[in-house]
Enzyme design. Structure first.
Site, PDB file in Angstrom:
ATOM      1  N   CYS A   1      52.020  52.743  72.659  1.00 54.53           N
ATOM      2  CA  CYS A   1      51.769  51.498  71.923  1.00 54.53           C
ATOM      3  C   CYS A   1      51.344  51.771  70.483  1.00 54.53           C
ATOM      4  O   CYS A   1      51.884  51.177  69.542  1.00 54.53           O
ATOM      5  CB  CYS A   1      50.735  50.654  72.648  1.00 54.53           C
ATOM      6  N   TYR A   2      50.391  52.665  70.291  1.00 49.38           N
ATOM      7  CA  TYR A   2      49.981  53.004  68.921  1.00 49.38           C
ATOM      8  C   TYR A   2      51.139  53.594  68.108  1.00 49.38           C
ATOM      9  O   TYR A   2      51.372  53.175  66.967  1.00 49.38           O
ATOM     10  CB  TYR A   2      48.813  54.000  68.943  1.00 49.38           C
TER      11      TYR A   2
END
Length: 349
Positions: free
Chosen positions: A149-150
């Site tokens: 996600c990051y």
């Protein structure tokens, strides 16, 4: 119409996959596995799905999974690679939402995930599933490693700068200050994640090193075509007392060339044909709540000095940061419209 299996159906990304796939016009979900809930109706555990599915959780049965056109693994790291070769032999495609097929560097994988990769040859032929940047590879692949996600926010935020024919930023001076809601840690018993530990609180974690750091570095090297320039990138994640949402603030130093060009136009042109990337007006502030339940990712630029640029990137960590992007990759692999099953409007408030 294709048939889909989901391994790991009780976690946040697993149920988010199911929620989205149940609305996909060209998908039938035929199997949903769970080690702990086998035999239980899905809508008994997740009442939000009442009236939308009559599926029952089942044990992981490789023979059943082989009957699917594609299998999503919404499981802990290390599970997908145990089954990938058998599924591929049956012409079943694999999309892994964990880290088994993200890092091509086996030494880095072993260092950060504490295990030996069980199918390195499959890894070599897999595609890294950042949909907007690797569409051609994803389309031709049988195995896709969904990005973290990051790393999704960082790549979308930096790609227009790194893809430019001239050097626009100093690659040795990138700082990523990222914040995520608590769902990013998964649906499991964890004292650090309970309500009383997170309400009215805000903290950094993994400051000395996070497993998404090597993924970000490897991905930026692929985007830019240059190795060894991003090892000094600083990445600090933070936990915010909200369920969903992710906001990354990226600080970069512009070169002389970078300070002279129209960066807003650069981003608008770069993402002009990307349905899920919303380049906001200059000096805007994308909000996580405006993306809740949506597969969109929003980007805004703030040039604060002649040679300083701040890039804000916001997304729903469970959708564009996980399940939504996995379905976007599936759509690419099977030649469906890329927004199939993903055209829902974000929830507000």
């Amino acid at each position: 119409m294709i048939t889909v299996g989901i391994v790991g159906g009780t976690g946040y990304t697993g149920v988010e996959l199911l929620r989205l796939l149940l609305g996909h016009p060209q998908v039938t979900v035929t199997i949903l596995t769970s080690r702990t809930e086998a035999g239980r109706r899905v809508d008994d555990l997740f009442p939000s799905l009442r009236g939308h599915t009559d599926l029952t959780f089942s044990d992981l049965d490789t023979a059943q999974l082989k009957q699917c056109d594609v299998v999503f693994f919404a499981t802990p790291h290390g599970v997908a690679m145990q089954h990938a070769e058998q599924l591929l032999a049956a012409q079943t495609k694999v999309i892994d939402l964990a880290a088994d097929f993200r890092l091509q560097d086996l030494l880095q994988f072993e260092k950060w995930y504490g295990m030996t990769h069980q199918c390195p040859n499959v890894l070599k032929s897999s595609a890294y599933g950042l949909s907007e940047l690797n569409r051609d590879k994803i389309k031709a692949a049988s195995v896709v490693g969904n990005p973290g996600c990051y790393p999704t926010t960082v790549q979308i935020g930096l790609a227009p700068l790194l893809k430019h024919e001239r050097a626009l930023i100093d690659p040795t001076r990138i700082i990523v200050d990222a914040k995520s809601g608590v769902s990013g840690s998964g649906r499991k018993a964890n004292m650090a994640m309970i309500y009383t530990e997170n309400a009215d609180n805000f903290k950094a974690y993994a400051v000395q090193g996070h497993r998404h750091h090597p993924e970000i570095v490897e991905a930026l090297e692929q985007i830019s075509g240059q190795k060894g320039l991003f090892n000094d990138l600083i990445f600090v994640p933070h936990l915010v007392p909200m369920i969903r949402g992710m906001l990354s603030t990226i600080y970069v130093d512009l070169t002389t060339v970078g300070s002279e060009i129209d960066l807003q136009k650069l981003y608008l042109d770069f993402y002009a044909n990307e349905h899920f990337v919303d380049v906001m007006p200059e000096n805007s502030s994308p909000e996580t709540r405006s993306l809740r339940g949506s597969n969109q990712i929003r980007v805004a630029l703030h040039k604060i000095q002649a040679n300083k640029l701040i890039i804000l990137v916001a997304q729903d960590n469970l959708v564009k940061g996980a399940a939504g992007q996995a379905i976007q990759n599936m759509n690419i692999m099977f030649g469906f419209a890329e927004d199939s099953g993903l055209d829902g409007i974000a929830l507000l408030p």
